[in-house]
Structures are given as C-alpha cells and as structure tokens.
Design an enzyme around this catalytic site. Sequence first.
Site, short mmCIF file in Angstrom:
data_model
loop_
_atom_site.label_atom_id
_atom_site.label_comp_id
_atom_site.label_asym_id
_atom_site.label_seq_id
_atom_site.Cartn_x
_atom_site.Cartn_y
_atom_site.Cartn_z
N THR A 346 116.13 71.58 -61.91
CA THR A 346 116.42 72.74 -62.74
C THR A 346 117.85 72.64 -63.25
O THR A 346 118.75 72.24 -62.50
CB THR A 346 116.21 74.06 -61.97
OG1 THR A 346 116.52 75.17 -62.80
CG2 THR A 346 117.07 74.13 -60.72
N HIS A 398 114.37 72.38 -44.29
CA HIS A 398 114.92 71.73 -43.11
C HIS A 398 113.85 71.36 -42.09
O HIS A 398 114.11 70.62 -41.13
CB HIS A 398 115.95 72.66 -42.46
CG HIS A 398 117.12 71.94 -41.86
ND1 HIS A 398 117.03 70.64 -41.38
CD2 HIS A 398 118.41 72.32 -41.65
CE1 HIS A 398 118.21 70.27 -40.91
NE2 HIS A 398 119.06 71.27 -41.06
#
Length: 427
Positions: A346, A398
């Site tokens: 993006t 994560h």
Amino acid sequence: MIVEIKIPGVGESVTEAVLGQWFKNDGDLVKKGEPLFVIETDKVTLEVESEVNGVLKIKVAEGETVAIGAVVGTIDTGAAQDEAATPETLPASAEIEPTEAVKASSTETTQSPTTGPAQSPQAAAEVILSPAVRRLVSEKGVDVTRIAGTGPGGRVTKGDVLLYLEQALVGKPEQLPAISESGAAEDLPVARVAGELTSRKPMTPIRQRIAARLLEAKQSTAMLTTFNDIDMSRVMAMRAQYKESFLKKHGVSLGFMSFFIKACVEALKEFPEINAFVDGKEFVYHHYYHIGVAIGTGRGLVVPVVRHCENLSMAGMEQAIVDYVAKIKENRLDLADLEGGTFTITNGGVFGSLMSTPILNTPQSAILGMHRIEKRPVVVDDEIAIRPMMYVALSYDHRIVDGREAVTFLKSIKEFVENPERIIMEI
C-alpha cells in the site's frame, strides 16, 4: 418483446447489492451496450449495461437493496422499433428544447446563499445526471460544475450533491437554513444534537466490508510493525534515465511500484513465512507470488491482485496496475480480481503520508507500507548529505513471522531498492 433487467452475480459469497444509481430515466430509449445503472456490493462496484435496444421501464428505485438475480427493470424492444419507425411524430422542437429539469435550473436567476449562482443551460447539458440528482440540483439551484463527481466516469451522484451542500452549510454558519421544531433542517439532511447540527450517512456495502475486515485483522492476529528508511536516489535516477524509452517501447509509464514489487518478490523468496498464512494450527505456504496493490477510490480502498509477479517483467507489472485502475474507474472490477493475494503493498505516499502502520489484509501475514519521498539530511561516508528518503513500514502477524525475519525482510527490500541493478540482474 419485454427483456428483464436483472442484478448480475458477482461471486458465490455475494447475495445482495445496493442499486446505487440509474443513468437513464424511466421511459428513456436505451441502446445495447449503454450503461444502465451501477450496483454496489460489499466487495465491488459494477456497472450494468443494456443487452438490447429498447425503451426502459424502471421497477426498483436508487438506493434500494436487492437480491442477486432480482429484476430491477425491463426493456421493451418493440417500443424502440415503433419509435424508430415514426420519427415524424415527435415535435419539431424536441431536438432543440432542453429538458424540464434543465429549463428549471437555467431559469433560476436568484443566487443561493450557500451554493452560488445557478448553473447555465450549457453547463447543465454537459453533465450527465440521474433523475434524483437532477431534481435535487434543480431544487437547490446548485452549479454541478463545481462538484467533483465520485460516480462511474466521474458522474455526480446524489451523495456528492448532499456533501457539497453540507460543506457549504458548515463553511457559512451565518446562512444556516431554518430549523423546524423537530430539530431538523427543512431543506437539508441535518439534525440538531445538543444545539449543534449533525448529519447521518449510511455506510456503503464496500465500507461495511472494509470496516469488518480491518476489525477482524486487529482482533484475530498478533500484529506488529517494524520500520526502515530507503534512499531513493538510484531508483529515481534510473527511472529518469529510462522513463521515455520505457514508455516508447512498452506503452506504459515506469513507476516506483514495479521496483517495489520486484524487490518484494525477491525478498519473499528468502523469507517464505511472510508469503504464508495461519490456518488453524497449520501454516500454509504459497509457492507463487500474487501481490495485492492497494488503490484508493471514492468508495473505499480496494486491493486488486497482480498474479505471478515472479514471471512478470516490470512493464508487465505496470501494465497490470494501469489496467486495474481503468477497471476501477469504469466499475468493471471483478470479484476474482480481488482474491488470491499472498502479500500486499500500500502506498500512502501518494496522499502525502510520511509514516503509518498499515493493517494486515487478512489472511495474509504481512503488508508493506510505502510513504512519501522527502529530502532529508543523512550521513553518507561519514558526511552529511541531502538525499530523497522514504520511510517504509512492514506490519506482520507475529504468530508466523518472528521479529528477526520481519526486520531482515524489510532490510532486504531496502537493499534491493537502493541498488536496483540487483533486481534486474537477479543477484
């Protein structure tokens, strides 16, 4: 013969759509291939074209939610043949007289305190308006040439007109409309809450979908963001050197996005976890590279997917992006264009963003955020130099990507972009 106009299917998961805007009036003569109306779903916006020549009969009004496959109108092909066969029955002045709505707006000589002078017949004639928009423009005496349209092909929608009126209202508080005893403005969709004016606007299906996905990403992933900065000097120099010859040979401009896509593909090959996702208690690895490129639109953010970037040249990538931009503007983006991405890029820099933390495009495990290029003092060979720098951000899940891999992945992108020859030479 009567031909039914139905809401087309746009994907198995989509069961309903909002009829956003009619481009024709009830009773208008339409031609095959002409856009009739636009629909909005929670994933795409799509124009629906006429399949035959005939006279339109509208059965469903703008703004209504309808099921996929529902009939929203009909086209009478026989009426079109009758009309074509008897052109002499039309009044001689029909071709030169403006419509009633245009005449109404052009005869307004008083100046609206919030919108300025009424539009001229010439200006009104140049703008394609739906019946609802034409009525609102006529009632308010709005000059539509001052309104930036967000509809298909830049058309002015009813929402654009209402937003223009609301902004004019906020900008000139001394000229507020009269408020009725109920607390609502008599002429505008506003209400008084605790002595202040407010307005409400329903969320579009696309905006609802965006909100749901962003909330899901925040709640269902262990999202973390790491940052770095990139010296854009060599990429900018290479782009300036080859820009004209690239355009002449390939018919498409050379942008920065293809450099970043190339860099991401090479870095993803080194770190397969970032090109994977979590499925329950398993990790699913992709052995291909479908890169989503986030593109902002008037109705929200969409992320079309450039497929198999590992096999595409830089020209092929740039052409794919240009094609998607054209499809978005013309409301031809298919649901298949948005599915199957393995990684997303993006670019908030096109809007002036210096730094941000992009949110994951689930179920993907990472997203790269690009930002604006800004000249800053940096240390080069123990000396201070002015260089065009860009902050980049990598948000990652994560659960599957450790901090070491994320930081090293972003550093790898930095090295590829700062040394674009490595991308071309694949070293």
